[in-house]
Enzyme design. Sequence first.
Site, PDB file in Angstrom:
ATOM      1  CB  ILE A  61     -39.037 -15.040 -65.403  1.00  0.00           C
ATOM      2  CG1 ILE A  61     -38.189 -15.797 -64.436  1.00  0.00           C
ATOM      3  CG2 ILE A  61     -39.186 -13.486 -64.778  1.00  0.00           C
ATOM      4  CD1 ILE A  61     -36.583 -15.203 -64.375  1.00  0.00           C
TER       5      ILE A  61
ATOM      6  CB  ALA B 129     -41.160 -26.144 -64.890  1.00  0.00           C
ATOM      7  CB  SER B 130     -43.922 -30.199 -63.921  1.00  0.00           C
ATOM      8  OG  SER B 130     -42.790 -30.448 -64.214  1.00  0.00           O
TER       9      SER B 130
ATOM     10  CD  GLN C 170     -44.672 -20.304 -59.323  1.00  0.00           C
ATOM     11  OE1 GLN C 170     -45.366 -21.008 -59.889  1.00  0.00           O
ATOM     12  NE2 GLN C 170     -44.725 -19.095 -58.953  1.00  0.00           N
ATOM     13  CB  VAL C 171     -37.650 -19.223 -62.415  1.00  0.00           C
ATOM     14  CG1 VAL C 171     -36.294 -18.402 -62.115  1.00  0.00           C
ATOM     15  CG2 VAL C 171     -37.376 -20.789 -62.407  1.00  0.00           C
TER      16      VAL C 171
ATOM     17  CE  LYS D 187     -35.202 -25.524 -61.306  1.00  0.00           C
ATOM     18  NZ  LYS D 187     -34.314 -26.086 -61.919  1.00  0.00           N
TER      19      LYS D 187
ATOM     20  CG  ASP E 262     -33.501 -30.704 -71.419  1.00  0.00           C
ATOM     21  OD1 ASP E 262     -33.541 -30.659 -72.556  1.00  0.00           O
ATOM     22  OD2 ASP E 262     -34.542 -30.033 -70.907  1.00  0.00           O
TER      23      ASP E 262
END
Length: 527
Positions: free
Chosen positions: A101, A104-105, A108-109, A123, A258
Amino acid sequence: MKQETGRLKEILHVLKEHKVTQGIDPVKLCGILEDLGPTYVKLGQIMSMRSDILPERYCKELARLRTDVKPMDFNTVWGILKKELHKEPNEIFQKINKEPIGCASIAQVHKAVLKDKKKVVLKIQRPNIKQIMEEDLTLLKKASGFLNFATGTGDLIDFRKVIDELWETSKEEMDFIKEAQHLERFYKNQEDVRYVTCPKVYKEYSNRHLLVMSYIDGIQIDHIKELDEEGYDRYEIGQKTAQNYCKQILSDGFFHADPHPGNLWISEGQIVWLDLGMAGNLSEHYRAIMKRAITAILKNDIYELKNAFLSFGKATQKIDHASLYTDLDDMVGKYMNMDFGTMDLGELMEDALDLLKKHKIAIDSDITLLARSMVTMEGTLKLCSPQVNMIKILTSYMSANMINEIDPKREVKHALRDIYGSSKKSLEIPAQISDLLNITKNGQVRINLESSQMDEVRRDMKKGMDHLILTLIVMALWFSSALLCLSDVTPRIDGMPYISVAGFITGLVIVIYLLIKMIIQKGRHRK
C-alpha cells in the site's frame, strides 16, 4: 573496492548527464537525486527539512521529490519476514496482501491480518539499506569537494556538513524500535484528546527492521471530495488538527516532524497521525523562548524579540546589534501591517530562519526541524481548510493555557530569588563605585557602545560624569567643613569656623545649580 569504484562511476555519470559543471539549481538537484536512486531520494526529502543548511529555494523544490519507488517483490518480502520473525509468517498472519500500500526508499508497507483476525500493517525495511546508504554516503562525502567545485556553489552549500547531518537523521529513521517508542509516547500524550489517535504498535512482532502496527482505514486529509461526501466539516478538521499540533509543540514538547498530507488521515471522526519516524523534541527552555518570541512579535517589542532570537542559538561571530535591531524591526513591521488573520506562519518562520542565518546565529537542529515542520503543517492545512490560520490558533492556544501554566509556588520562589538577588547587588554598589572611582582616577575607563546615536550618548555620558564629579566635590567640601568644626580653628561665627561656613555655602550653591540644571534638562526632553 571494485564495487565502490563502480558506484562512483555511476554517480559521476549521472552528474555528467545533468551537466553539473555548468552550474546547479534546485530543479537540477532534484533530477540528480532521483536518477541516483532511492537512497538519494530519501536524502533529498530529509535535506528539504534543513533550511538552516540549505537555501530556502532548494528546500522548497526538494520537498516535491516523489515518495514512491520501485517495490520489492513479494518473495523478498516473505524472506525478510521469515528472518525477522524467526518463523514462517503464516504461523502469525492469517493473510498478507501481496500488493504493497506504500513504497518508500527505506521501507514498504503491506496490509495483513493476524490469526486473531485483527487488521495490521507491516512496515518492512529494505534489505541491507543501511549498508547501501552508508556506502553511497561515503562515496558522496569523498566527492563533496568536487561537488562544491563542479557545481559552482562555493560556500553556498557545505556538502560534507549536509551528508553528516543526513546520515545521523537517516540512521535514526532506519531504527524501527525508535519509531515504535515515538508512537507509544505520542499515544500517551494524546490519550486524553478524544479526537486524536495514532496506530498501536504490536511490540511482540516488531524490531529494528520490522514494525507491526494496527491498521487504520480512513481518508487522507487532503482528499477533499471524499471528506465532503462522508459529511465531514473540513473547517473543524483544520481547526482541531492545528490545535493539536500546537499542543504537541507548546505543551508536550514532542511533535510530529513531517506532517505532510500522507501522514494525516481522518478515521471514524478522529484525526490519525501516521509515520512518526521523524519526530522532534522541544525542551521547556525552548518552548518558553518560542512563546516569548511570538508574544514579542505580536506586541511589536523589538528588544524582547532580539533577546529571544539570541536565546535560540549561539552566535558564531560578533553580533552587530544595531543591524540585528534594524532587521527585526523590518520583519515585525512587515507582519504588523498585515491583518492578523492573514499572517502566514510558514513565511514568518522562513523569514526568521533567514535572519538567524544572516547574523550567523547557530541553532539547535530540533529548532530547525520545528520550523520546517510548521511550514509543512501550514501547507497541509491549506489543502484541507484554507480558512484556518495557524498564527491565530497558536496565539489563542498560548492565551488559553497561560493561566493554567501559572504555578503560585514557583512564582513566589522566583520573586523571593529576585528580591534576594537585588538586595545582594545593592550591597555591592558602594564597593563598585569605589572601584569605578579608582579606575577613573587612573585613566582606565573604556566604554564600548554600538548605537546609531553615538554622539548623543557620549554627550549624555559626559554630562553624567560632570554631575558625578560635582557631587563628589560637594561631599568633600561638606565632610572637610564638618571636621573643621571639631577643631580649634578661629575666627568663628556661631561656634563654626569661617572656613567651614564658606565650605557649607559653596556646597549648597553647587547642589542648587545641579538641581536647576536637571529640571531644565527634563523640560527639554519633554518637548
